[in-house]
Scaffold this motif. Structure first.
Motif, PDB file in Angstrom:
ATOM      1  N   LYS A 204       0.852  -1.113   0.088  1.00 63.18           N
ATOM      2  CA  LYS A 204      -0.015  -0.130  -0.201  1.00 63.18           C
ATOM      3  C   LYS A 204       1.030   1.118   0.070  1.00 63.18           C
ATOM      4  O   LYS A 204       0.590   2.548  -0.429  1.00 63.18           O
ATOM      5  N   GLU A 205       2.056   1.170   0.839  1.00 61.58           N
ATOM      6  CA  GLU A 205       3.033   2.371   0.688  1.00 61.58           C
ATOM      7  C   GLU A 205       3.981   2.288  -0.527  1.00 61.58           C
ATOM      8  O   GLU A 205       4.763   3.189  -0.557  1.00 61.58           O
ATOM      9  N   GLN A 206       3.591   1.584  -1.546  1.00 62.81           N
ATOM     10  CA  GLN A 206       4.006   1.382  -2.697  1.00 62.81           C
ATOM     11  C   GLN A 206       5.549   0.900  -2.676  1.00 62.81           C
ATOM     12  O   GLN A 206       6.671   1.390  -3.453  1.00 62.81           O
ATOM     13  N   LYS A 207       5.950   0.157  -1.533  1.00 62.23           N
ATOM     14  CA  LYS A 207       7.150  -0.530  -1.662  1.00 62.23           C
ATOM     15  C   LYS A 207       7.258  -1.469  -2.850  1.00 62.23           C
ATOM     16  O   LYS A 207       6.340  -2.021  -3.202  1.00 62.23           O
ATOM     17  N   SER A 208       8.696  -1.828  -3.273  1.00 64.84           N
ATOM     18  CA  SER A 208       8.863  -2.763  -4.504  1.00 64.84           C
ATOM     19  C   SER A 208       8.519  -4.103  -3.867  1.00 64.84           C
ATOM     20  O   SER A 208       8.498  -4.526  -2.677  1.00 64.84           O
TER      21      SER A 208
ATOM     22  N   LYS B 298      -1.160  -4.169  -5.347  1.00 60.63           N
ATOM     23  CA  LYS B 298      -0.211  -2.939  -5.354  1.00 60.63           C
ATOM     24  C   LYS B 298      -0.914  -1.856  -6.289  1.00 60.63           C
ATOM     25  O   LYS B 298      -0.984  -0.746  -5.880  1.00 60.63           O
TER      26      LYS B 298
ATOM     27  N   VAL C 224      -2.165   2.678  -6.570  1.00 58.23           N
ATOM     28  CA  VAL C 224      -1.562   3.546  -6.925  1.00 58.23           C
ATOM     29  C   VAL C 224      -2.367   4.931  -7.311  1.00 58.23           C
ATOM     30  O   VAL C 224      -3.577   4.953  -7.465  1.00 58.23           O
ATOM     31  N   GLN C 225      -1.475   6.217  -6.898  1.00 57.59           N
ATOM     32  CA  GLN C 225      -1.996   7.536  -6.827  1.00 57.59           C
ATOM     33  C   GLN C 225      -1.855   8.108  -8.360  1.00 57.59           C
ATOM     34  O   GLN C 225      -0.841   7.714  -8.707  1.00 57.59           O
TER      35      GLN C 225
END
Length: 271
Positions: free
Chosen positions: A229-233, A265, A269-270
């Motif tokens: 959710k925090e956009q980590k790979s 994921k 994405v924003q």
């Protein structure tokens, strides 16, 4: 020469929660109940002690335990009078002592044993009874009562097995959550908490209907979802959550989330 029959009773307005009978009465009692928590001992002679459906040959060196409202009786075996002490306590006073030991109690906890074979406790109880009939102050008597029953309840009134299992589960579950990045084995849990591995499996099945390993995997997946959710790979997330490789992570994530890590994921994405 016929032996003198007597009964002496200790009570004190300053100690309204306790009464003690000292007697060599030869009377036989029908099954009856008390509202008190009661403890008795023979100083001389033998009796038949009945409690609910059980009968005991009650002798010197033994203590009879009677919970409130338990059907019981205690009668001499022969015509010779037996010498005995019988102590009666208010259950609410007992609950106060129990509560000081077992914080989660919500009411008086009945004693599990009908009879105690404990030389030290027997001697302590005998000394306590002698002391109650002595001339010391009521405050000293109260302190001795508190000391004796605190010791008794600590020794014999264990927490229920269910409560113990609940606490063990909570400790282990919290440990797994706090260490979800590690790959913790059942053997490691057994050593960490000094518990039988089969017991650990049983309490997890009872509480959550899953194994400890499955519970740990759930903790890993929950952490992975947070990182994604925090956009980590995906690679970083797999390693950070303790998966051996990306393939291992992908396979388990799909099982628990019904989506691939990439699909999951992308939902966050924003634009």
């Amino acid at each position: 020469m016929k032996k003198r029959i007597f009964t002496k009773i200790f009570n004190d307005k300053n100690l309204p929660f306790v009464e003690l009978r000292y007697s060599n009465n030869t009377k036989h009692y029908k099954n009856h109940i008390h509202n008190t928590f009661s403890i008795g001992m023979n100083l001389k002679g033998k009796t038949i002690y009945s409690n609910k459906t059980k009968k005991y040959e009650f002798d010197v060196g033994m203590l009879a335990i009677v919970n409130p409202k338990e059907v019981h009786s205690c009668n001499p075996v022969t015509k010779e009078p037996n010498l005995y002490y019988m102590l009666y306590l208010d259950p609410n006073w007992c609950y106060g002592i129990q509560k000081s030991i077992f914080k989660d109690l919500e009411g008086f906890k009945p004693f599990e044993e009908d009879v105690l074979y404990d030389e030290e406790i027997y001697t302590d109880f005998k000394n306590l009874c002698n002391l109650l009939f002595s001339e010391i102050s009521y405050k000293e008597k109260e302190q001795k009562l508190i000391q004796f029953f605190t010791k008794l309840f600590k020794l014999y009134m264990k927490e229920s097995e269910q409560k113990k299992e609940n606490k063990d589960f909570e400790k282990i579950a919290d440990y797994l959550e706090q260490n979800s990045t590690e790959n913790i084995s059942l053997e490691e849990l057994s050593k960490e908490f000094n518990l039988n591995p089969f017991y650990i499996i049983r309490i997890f099945k009872a509480q959550k209907n899953i194994t400890p390993h499955a519970y740990l995997l759930n903790m890993k997946i929950n952490r992975a979802k947070k990182l994604l959710k925090e956009q980590k790979s995906i690679t970083f997330t797999a390693l950070e959550c303790g998966f051996s490789d990306q393939s291992h992570f992908h396979r388990n994530f799909c099982k628990y989330v019904a989506a691939t890590p990439k699909e999951y994921k992308l939902n966050f994405v924003q634009d």
